[in-house]
Scaffold this motif. Structure first.
Motif, PDB file in Angstrom:
ATOM      1  N   UNK A 485      22.194  30.338 -34.210  1.00  0.00           N
ATOM      2  CA  UNK A 485      21.872  29.362 -33.180  1.00  0.00           C
ATOM      3  C   UNK A 485      20.890  28.334 -33.726  1.00  0.00           C
ATOM      4  N   UNK A 486      20.929  27.142 -33.122  1.00  0.00           N
ATOM      5  CA  UNK A 486      19.985  26.114 -33.515  1.00  0.00           C
ATOM      6  C   UNK A 486      18.571  26.524 -33.101  1.00  0.00           C
ATOM      7  N   UNK A 487      17.620  26.252 -33.979  1.00  0.00           N
ATOM      8  CA  UNK A 487      16.226  26.566 -33.655  1.00  0.00           C
ATOM      9  C   UNK A 487      15.729  25.598 -32.576  1.00  0.00           C
ATOM     10  N   UNK A 488      14.826  26.063 -31.739  1.00  0.00           N
ATOM     11  CA  UNK A 488      14.235  25.176 -30.747  1.00  0.00           C
ATOM     12  C   UNK A 488      12.753  25.474 -30.645  1.00  0.00           C
ATOM     13  N   UNK A 489      12.026  24.468 -30.230  1.00  0.00           N
ATOM     14  CA  UNK A 489      10.582  24.618 -30.105  1.00  0.00           C
ATOM     15  C   UNK A 489      10.255  25.344 -28.802  1.00  0.00           C
ATOM     16  N   UNK A 490       9.540  26.462 -28.919  1.00  0.00           N
ATOM     17  CA  UNK A 490       9.206  27.255 -27.746  1.00  0.00           C
ATOM     18  C   UNK A 490       8.300  26.458 -26.803  1.00  0.00           C
ATOM     19  N   UNK A 491       8.427  26.751 -25.502  1.00  0.00           N
ATOM     20  CA  UNK A 491       7.623  26.060 -24.495  1.00  0.00           C
ATOM     21  C   UNK A 491       6.776  27.094 -23.752  1.00  0.00           C
ATOM     22  N   UNK A 492       5.573  27.344 -24.225  1.00  0.00           N
ATOM     23  CA  UNK A 492       4.726  28.383 -23.608  1.00  0.00           C
ATOM     24  C   UNK A 492       4.368  28.066 -22.165  1.00  0.00           C
ATOM     25  N   UNK A 493       4.417  26.775 -21.782  1.00  0.00           N
ATOM     26  CA  UNK A 493       4.067  26.429 -20.401  1.00  0.00           C
ATOM     27  C   UNK A 493       5.082  27.019 -19.415  1.00  0.00           C
ATOM     28  N   UNK A 494       6.327  27.229 -19.860  1.00  0.00           N
ATOM     29  CA  UNK A 494       7.333  27.837 -18.984  1.00  0.00           C
ATOM     30  C   UNK A 494       6.970  29.281 -18.693  1.00  0.00           C
ATOM     31  N   UNK A 495       6.562  29.998 -19.717  1.00  0.00           N
ATOM     32  CA  UNK A 495       6.177  31.396 -19.538  1.00  0.00           C
ATOM     33  C   UNK A 495       4.975  31.505 -18.606  1.00  0.00           C
ATOM     34  N   UNK A 496       3.995  30.644 -18.792  1.00  0.00           N
ATOM     35  CA  UNK A 496       2.794  30.687 -17.950  1.00  0.00           C
ATOM     36  C   UNK A 496       3.148  30.420 -16.490  1.00  0.00           C
ATOM     37  N   UNK A 497       4.017  29.435 -16.252  1.00  0.00           N
ATOM     38  CA  UNK A 497       4.392  29.096 -14.876  1.00  0.00           C
ATOM     39  C   UNK A 497       5.131  30.245 -14.205  1.00  0.00           C
ATOM     40  N   UNK A 498       6.016  30.895 -14.931  1.00  0.00           N
ATOM     41  CA  UNK A 498       6.782  32.000 -14.357  1.00  0.00           C
ATOM     42  C   UNK A 498       5.874  33.188 -14.080  1.00  0.00           C
ATOM     43  N   UNK A 499       4.969  33.479 -14.976  1.00  0.00           N
ATOM     44  CA  UNK A 499       4.042  34.593 -14.752  1.00  0.00           C
ATOM     45  C   UNK A 499       3.188  34.353 -13.505  1.00  0.00           C
ATOM     46  N   UNK A 500       2.706  33.136 -13.337  1.00  0.00           N
ATOM     47  CA  UNK A 500       1.902  32.826 -12.153  1.00  0.00           C
ATOM     48  C   UNK A 500       2.746  32.969 -10.886  1.00  0.00           C
ATOM     49  N   UNK A 501       3.990  32.503 -10.949  1.00  0.00           N
ATOM     50  CA  UNK A 501       4.863  32.575  -9.778  1.00  0.00           C
ATOM     51  C   UNK A 501       5.182  34.014  -9.412  1.00  0.00           C
ATOM     52  N   UNK A 502       5.409  34.848 -10.409  1.00  0.00           N
ATOM     53  CA  UNK A 502       5.730  36.250 -10.132  1.00  0.00           C
ATOM     54  C   UNK A 502       4.528  36.995  -9.557  1.00  0.00           C
ATOM     55  N   UNK A 503       3.351  36.701 -10.071  1.00  0.00           N
ATOM     56  CA  UNK A 503       2.160  37.396  -9.570  1.00  0.00           C
ATOM     57  C   UNK A 503       1.847  36.997  -8.133  1.00  0.00           C
ATOM     58  N   UNK A 504       2.303  35.809  -7.721  1.00  0.00           N
ATOM     59  CA  UNK A 504       2.039  35.342  -6.359  1.00  0.00           C
ATOM     60  C   UNK A 504       3.159  35.700  -5.390  1.00  0.00           C
ATOM     61  N   UNK A 505       4.242  36.299  -5.895  1.00  0.00           N
ATOM     62  CA  UNK A 505       5.410  36.560  -5.055  1.00  0.00           C
ATOM     63  C   UNK A 505       5.517  38.035  -4.711  1.00  0.00           C
ATOM     64  N   UNK A 506       5.467  38.395  -3.429  1.00  0.00           N
ATOM     65  CA  UNK A 506       5.609  39.811  -3.055  1.00  0.00           C
ATOM     66  C   UNK A 506       6.999  40.361  -3.356  1.00  0.00           C
ATOM     67  N   UNK A 507       8.010  39.478  -3.438  1.00  0.00           N
ATOM     68  CA  UNK A 507       9.378  39.936  -3.699  1.00  0.00           C
ATOM     69  C   UNK A 507       9.735  39.930  -5.180  1.00  0.00           C
ATOM     70  N   UNK A 508       8.784  39.496  -6.028  1.00  0.00           N
ATOM     71  CA  UNK A 508       9.081  39.428  -7.449  1.00  0.00           C
ATOM     72  C   UNK A 508      10.064  38.340  -7.798  1.00  0.00           C
TER      73      UNK A 508
END
Length: 739
Positions: A485-508
């Motif tokens: 596969x073609x290499x791509x530059x990782x986007x750590x801001x996506x991981x941070x946003x998802x982690x924050x959203x999951x921690x704030x969501x009672x339904x996961x």
């Protein structure tokens, strides 16, 4: 067989394994004179084969057995044995391994059961691993038959693997002891090693593979696997094998739910998802087979052919129209339905066709598979010219000659067939193209085949389906893994946003705001949408978007909206929107037991092909990407196409080709062709999103995805990211929100 020490160009994951497989001295712990005991049977094998090293025994009696000195404890043995063979009950094993390690033994073979495969054996297995790691030991087993090294006629087993087991280029490692007995007793193979690995508590499949693919005497490795626990180690070893020209062929036991349950009761192996296993094998370049016949014939072919084909284009040549028709049918089955290796028919060049027309009788049909007709049975010179013409075609990577050789074939016909086969070594040498012979009968071979091809690297395989599996193995067996596969530059801001959203969501569940942000970042085109929390607001939103619209609940506590009456589609008037708002919010409130007034209004996308893309987790192989027909078409293929991450554009095309999407995208029943290229691009962007979210352990589902007519792109009609409740692959039958 080479037994040279590890050189600078060969490093092993478990260096002690080299000593375990080639010991200078042995101690049999639990050796007594009791007839039929494990220790006595091992000693009988060692004495019969003439093991040249020193053999000691350990038993509380301290009584010598068959001239072998027996000591009361391991500590009493006067020198350091290379390997300890532990013929004692499972509960004694951890302490004995510890004693063997303190003594300086390089390895141990544990025959007893009672470890991972039992309810109370996990702690025992953990102690075994700790002792082995502390002392740098390799351990075969537990719950195994041991091993056999034909190059030294060395039997570290109480089993009888068979007679006349000659050294040769095939290594076998089987979690099933019966697999070793079957393959060794087939009479079809010559071995460098045969290892019954059992549970693989300490020394696992990756360790054996890593050793075997670096052994100069080994050209092919056969694996009978019940479960994998070190996918990355196996992948690295197999790719090392490709660099060394060593192919790996695997038979997976436990592909069905019932089979997996039986495997778990046998070795405690994690069978994993069978589809994820196939995806892993494709990524690694492991040839997969479905039974022992296919495994045997694949190993015969791979260990005989000395030069791998340059590609996967196969030409079949036979002398019977009926059998050539059968070959065409079976080759088509392998091309369309096999994950472990397909058979691709070569397209003969015009020049070759002209030459064939000069050789064949006028009534012959020039095609691939090619029927040379019965006229050539008694004309070896003409047959040889025919075979040479096909093998010499630059479009042919492998020539497979179909000539039956059942064991009781009449001597006159056997003589004629033998003279035909005798022309093939010259064809092989003159063209440089690898050649195989396939006999349709699977119950054995007539001796004329061996006589006619003696000294050549032309294998003879038998059984139509097993032989075809061998053909597929040869064209796929040495290193043609999917493109990267073609290499791509990782986007750590996506991981941070998802982690924050999951921690704030009672339904996961990741909130819509974050999903919209991710969709924009990764170019996952969502329909236009507006939120509302009153009926009047819903009508205003619909008028802003433009009719028709879809109305959905926006409650974060609802995962599958369709299941709770949380979706209404095709709303074409303000009245319909108002009615839908009341119905959806009332239904959702009834299921939740609380008010749920917020909804979203969404652009209604019509037309195109409905597909799905998802990514989930497998307990062994990690992230698994899935795709297939989506929405209301999901029943066309309950099992989606799978791939491991990362995924190349080539792999995406292969996945689509294996699903109903290929026909749907082409324009099914008069529909316009769909934008397949846009869908392929979307899949790769989803793969990049999944890679960026890997450590968050989430499931990603896009279902349905509307693949619009060619040139119009795609629309993601529903996007979900939820915390993984447990490792699993995506489920193509997740309800679609617009159903």
């Amino acid at each position: 067989m080479s037994t040279e020490p590890i050189g600078p160009d060969r490093t092993y994951r478990q260096p002690a394994l080299a000593d375990l497989l080639n010991p200078k001295s042995i101690v049999i712990v639990g050796l007594s004179a009791r007839p039929g005991s494990t220790g006595m049977r091992i000693l009988a094998n060692l004495q019969r084969s003439g093991f040249g090293g020193t053999v000691y025994g350990v038993h509380r009696s301290g009584e010598d057995v068959e001239g072998v000195p027996v000591y009361r404890t391991l500590a009493d043995v006067p020198e350091i044995p290379t390997v300890a063979l532990l013929c004692t009950p499972g509960e004694t094993v951890p302490e004995l391994v510890e004693q063997a390690g303190r003594k300086g033994c390089r390895g141990a073979v544990v025959y007893a059961s009672g470890f991972e495969e039992t309810a109370d054996g996990a702690a025992r297995a953990a102690r075994l691993r700790e002792s082995a790691a502390r002392h740098g030991m390799s351990v075969v087993g537990p719950n195994c038959l041991g091993l056999f090294n034909p190059g030294r006629d060395l039997w570290l087993t109480a089993a009888d693997f068979g007679t006349d087991l000659r050294p040769g280029p095939v290594a076998v490692v089987s979690q099933s002891g019966s697999g070793c007995i079957l393959l060794a007793g087939s009479g079809r193979l010559r071995f460098s090693y045969v290892v019954s690995s059992g549970n693989g508590t300490v020394t696992g499949l990756a360790d054996y593979l890593d050793h075997f693919v670096q052994d100069p005497a080994t050209r092919a490795v056969g694996v009978v696997v019940e479960g994998l626990s070190d996918a990355e180690g196996v992948l690295a070893a197999v790719r090392k094998g490709h660099d060394n020209g060593v192919a790996v062929v695997a038979l997976k036991v436990g592909r069905t739910e019932l089979g997996a349950r039986n495997v778990a009761s046998h070795t405690g192996a994690i069978a994993g998802d069978a589809r994820a296993y196939e995806a892993f094998c494709r990524r690694a370049g492991i040839v997969t087979v479905t039974d022992y016949d296919e495994l045997t014939e694949a190993l015969v072919a791979l260990s005989t052919i000395r030069t791998a084909p340059a590609g996967d284009r196969v030409a079949f040549l036979g002398l019977s129209g009926g059998e050539i028709g059968l070959i065409a049918d079976v080759a088509a089955d392998f091309g369309a339905h096999r994950d472990g290796g397909a058979v691709r028919l070569a397209e003969l060049s015009p020049g070759t066709r002209e030459e064939l027309a000069r050789i064949l009788p006028e009534f012959a049909t020039i095609a691939n598979p090619l029927d040379g007709t019965g006229q050539l049975v008694g004309d070896p010179e003409r047959f040889g010219r025919l075979a040479a013409a096909v093998a010499g075609d630059r479009a042919v990577d492998l020539l497979a000659v179909v000539l039956d050789a059942p064991p009781s074939l009449g001597e006159r016909l056997a003589g004629s067939y033998g003279r035909l086969l005798a022309t093939l070594p010259g064809v092989r040498e003159g063209s440089g193209t690898p050649v195989m012979v396939l006999s349709n009968y699977g119950g054995g071979l007539h001796p004329f085949t061996e006589r006619a091809l003696a000294g050549s690297d032309i294998p003879v395989v038998h059984g139509t389906r097993a032989g075809m599996a061998a053909v597929a193995a040869v064209t796929a067996g040495r290193g043609r893994a999917p493109g990267t596969a073609e290499a791509h530059e990782a986007r750590p801001e996506s991981l941070s946003a998802v982690r924050r959203a999951l921690s704030a969501s009672p339904s996961g569940q990741v909130s819509h705001d974050v999903l919209a942000e991710l969709a924009e970042r990764y170019d996952l085109p969502l329909p236009r949408r507006i939120a509302a929390d009153t009926a009047a607001g819903a009508v205003a939103a619909a008028e802003s978007i433009g009719f028709p619209v879809v109305l959905k609940t926006a409650s974060p506590k609802v995962v599958h909206k369709s299941d709770v009456g949380g979706v209404a589609v095709g709303l074409a008037t303000p009245e319909r929107v108002r009615e839908a708002y009341e119905a959806v919010t009332s239904s959702v409130a009834g299921h939740l037991g609380e008010a749920a007034p917020q909804v979203v209004l969404e652009e209604m996308v019509t037309g195109g092909v409905e597909a799905f893309v998802g990514c989930g987790l497998d307990p062994v192989f990690g992230q698994v990407l899935a795709l297939g027909a989506g929405g209301t078409l999901v029943e066309l293929q309950p099992d989606p196409a799978l791939s491991l991450l990362p995924v190349s554009s080539e792999e995406v095309r292969r996945m689509v080709a294996g699903t109903p999407l290929a026909r749907l995208f082409a324009g099914y029943r008069g529909a316009p062709p769909a934008d397949a290229e846009a869908f392929a691009g979307l899949v790769q962007r989803v793969a990049r999103l999944a890679a960026d979210l890997r450590v968050a352990e989430v499931e990603i589902d896009l279902n349905p995805v509307a693949v619009l007519p060619r040139g119009q792109g795609v629309r993601v009609l529903d996007l979900r990211i939820v915390a993984a409740a447990g490792p699993r692959v995506p489920d193509s039958q997740t309800p679609a929100d617009q159903e």
